[in-house]
Design an enzyme around this catalytic site. Structure first.
Site, PDB file in Angstrom:
ATOM      1  N   LYS A   1      -6.543  20.369 -14.163  1.00  9.93           N
ATOM      2  CA  LYS A   1      -5.540  20.984 -13.282  1.00  9.93           C
ATOM      3  C   LYS A   1      -4.898  19.930 -12.372  1.00  9.93           C
ATOM      4  CE  LYS A   1      -8.512  23.880 -11.389  1.00  9.93           C
ATOM      5  NZ  LYS A   1      -9.826  23.602 -12.027  1.00  9.93           N
TER       6      LYS A   1
ATOM      7  N   ARG B   1      -9.896  31.766  -6.427  1.00  3.77           N
ATOM      8  CA  ARG B   1     -11.105  31.620  -7.243  1.00  3.77           C
ATOM      9  C   ARG B   1     -11.897  32.918  -7.302  1.00  3.77           C
ATOM     10  NH1 ARG B   1     -11.499  25.792  -6.721  1.00  3.77           N
ATOM     11  NH2 ARG B   1     -13.225  24.916  -7.914  1.00  3.77           N
TER      12      ARG B   1
ATOM     13  N   ARG C   1     -15.621  11.337 -14.750  1.00  2.23           N
ATOM     14  CA  ARG C   1     -14.884  11.314 -13.473  1.00  2.23           C
ATOM     15  C   ARG C   1     -15.776  10.844 -12.326  1.00  2.23           C
ATOM     16  NH1 ARG C   1     -11.834  16.774 -11.525  1.00  2.23           N
ATOM     17  NH2 ARG C   1     -13.821  17.327 -10.596  1.00  2.23           N
TER      18      ARG C   1
ATOM     19  N   ARG D   1     -16.980  11.646  -5.937  1.00  2.00           N
ATOM     20  CA  ARG D   1     -17.376  13.027  -5.609  1.00  2.00           C
ATOM     21  C   ARG D   1     -18.830  13.253  -5.980  1.00  2.00           C
ATOM     22  NH1 ARG D   1     -12.902  17.323  -7.574  1.00  2.00           N
ATOM     23  NH2 ARG D   1     -14.758  18.630  -7.342  1.00  2.00           N
TER      24      ARG D   1
ATOM     25  N   ARG E   1     -21.289  24.887 -10.827  1.00  5.35           N
ATOM     26  CA  ARG E   1     -19.840  25.108 -10.699  1.00  5.35           C
ATOM     27  C   ARG E   1     -19.275  25.795 -11.933  1.00  5.35           C
ATOM     28  NH1 ARG E   1     -18.607  19.211  -9.815  1.00  5.35           N
ATOM     29  NH2 ARG E   1     -16.412  19.705 -10.005  1.00  5.35           N
TER      30      ARG E   1
HETATM   31  P1  ADP Z   1     -13.397  21.571  -9.361  1.00  7.38           P
HETATM   32  O1  ADP Z   1     -13.181  20.214  -9.950  1.00  7.38           O
HETATM   33  O2  ADP Z   1     -14.826  22.023  -9.438  1.00  7.38           O
HETATM   34  O3  ADP Z   1     -12.436  22.593  -9.830  1.00  7.38           O
HETATM   35  P2  ADP Z   1     -12.293  21.567  -6.641  1.00  7.38           P
HETATM   36  O4  ADP Z   1     -11.915  20.215  -6.196  1.00  7.38           O
HETATM   37  O5  ADP Z   1     -11.203  22.544  -6.952  1.00  7.38           O
HETATM   38  O6  ADP Z   1     -13.291  21.376  -7.841  1.00  7.38           O
HETATM   39  O7  ADP Z   1     -13.265  22.267  -5.565  1.00  7.38           O
HETATM   40  C1  ADP Z   1     -14.444  21.642  -5.123  1.00  7.38           C
HETATM   41  C2  ADP Z   1     -15.279  22.616  -4.277  1.00  7.38           C
HETATM   42  O8  ADP Z   1     -14.488  23.101  -3.160  1.00  7.38           O
HETATM   43  C3  ADP Z   1     -15.745  23.874  -4.995  1.00  7.38           C
HETATM   44  O9  ADP Z   1     -16.928  23.660  -5.735  1.00  7.38           O
HETATM   45  C4  ADP Z   1     -15.947  24.823  -3.796  1.00  7.38           C
HETATM   46  O10 ADP Z   1     -17.144  24.522  -3.096  1.00  7.38           O
HETATM   47  C5  ADP Z   1     -14.793  24.464  -2.871  1.00  7.38           C
HETATM   48  N1  ADP Z   1     -13.587  25.286  -3.137  1.00  7.38           N
HETATM   49  C6  ADP Z   1     -12.402  24.810  -3.610  1.00  7.38           C
HETATM   50  N2  ADP Z   1     -11.517  25.812  -3.739  1.00  7.38           N
HETATM   51  C7  ADP Z   1     -12.152  26.951  -3.344  1.00  7.38           C
HETATM   52  C8  ADP Z   1     -11.784  28.320  -3.260  1.00  7.38           C
HETATM   53  N3  ADP Z   1     -10.559  28.742  -3.613  1.00  7.38           N
HETATM   54  N4  ADP Z   1     -12.706  29.216  -2.821  1.00  7.38           N
HETATM   55  C9  ADP Z   1     -13.917  28.822  -2.458  1.00  7.38           C
HETATM   56  N5  ADP Z   1     -14.348  27.554  -2.526  1.00  7.38           N
HETATM   57  C10 ADP Z   1     -13.482  26.607  -2.950  1.00  7.38           C
END
Ligand code: ADP
Length: 189
Positions: A14, A89, A128, A134, A146
């Site tokens: 994404k 989400r 990554r 991260r 996740r």
């Molecule tokens: P990923 O690569 O897992 O899609 P993101 O960078 O989008 O990761 O998100 C990392 C973390 O931030 C998630 O595991 C969660 O803890 C938190 N997070 C991000 N977006 C949301 C959301 N919309 N609702 C709740 N938690 C979120």
């Protein structure tokens, strides 16, 4: 103006595809993960509140996320439109987003689901982790968590959006440019 959501599991691409769309079309990128990481880095209270969820692969509570998105929407010039990446989400977040955008008179037009098999996600996230810094990418238990949270909480949104006639499924495996072409086709741009 074009507003759309990127749905897809962690590691589905994404962020990579959003970067290309921003470069070509000037969208405003609202990535909740990026925003939380930036808040954490700056040591804000929001960042500190989110930290334990990010570190464990759990979702930040809906009310915190929705409030944050509302503020960002109010603060950003709409211009070309918004890419929502990593948000919504959950069902609660999806309904809140519909309300917010309806209030602003700029509804969502499309929801793109980037589909990638779990085995490939695991490989990509491990790769990554070598450069992203991260910690949630470096730990296989957190990666599994996740992926599970995505399947349980976020994947059901595909029903919600397909009932609204907004969902497009985009195969997320292949060359980056090939996937980008599929996305542009789905967005009619
Ligand atoms: P990923 O690569 O897992 O899609 P993101 O960078 O989008 O990761 O998100 C990392 C973390 O931030 C998630 O595991 C969660 O803890 C938190 N997070 C991000 N977006 C949301 C959301 N919309 N609702 C709740 N938690 C979120």
């Amino acid at each position: 103006m074009l507003n759309f959501v990127f749905l897809g599991p962690p590691g589905s691409g994404k962020g990579t595809q959003s970067a290309k769309l921003i470069e070509d079309f000037g969208f405003v990128h609202l990535s909740t993960g990026d925003i939380f990481r930036a808040e954490l880095k700056s040591g804000s209270s929001l960042g500190l509140e989110a930290k334990r969820y990010l570190d464990s692969g759990m979702l930040v509570p809906d009310d915190v996320v929705v409030r944050m998105i509302e503020q960002k929407l109010d603060a950003s010039p709409a211009n070309a439109g918004f890419i929502f990446d990593g948000f919504p989400r959950t069902q609660v977040q999806a309904e809140a987003l519909d309300r917010l955008l309806e209030f602003k008179g700029m509804p969502l037009q499309f929801v793109l689901l980037l589909e990638v098999p779990d085995a490939i996600l695991r490989d990509r996230l491990a790769e990554r982790s070598k450069t992203s810094g991260r910690s949630d990418d470096a730990d296989s238990d957190i990666i599994e968590k996740r992926i599970r949270v995505y399947q349980n909480e976020t994947l059901p949104l595909t029903d919600f959006y397909s009932q609204q006639g907004k969902l497009s499924r985009v195969p997320g495996v292949g060359h980056i440019d090939e996937i980008y072409a599929r996305i542009r086709l789905a967005l009619h741009i």
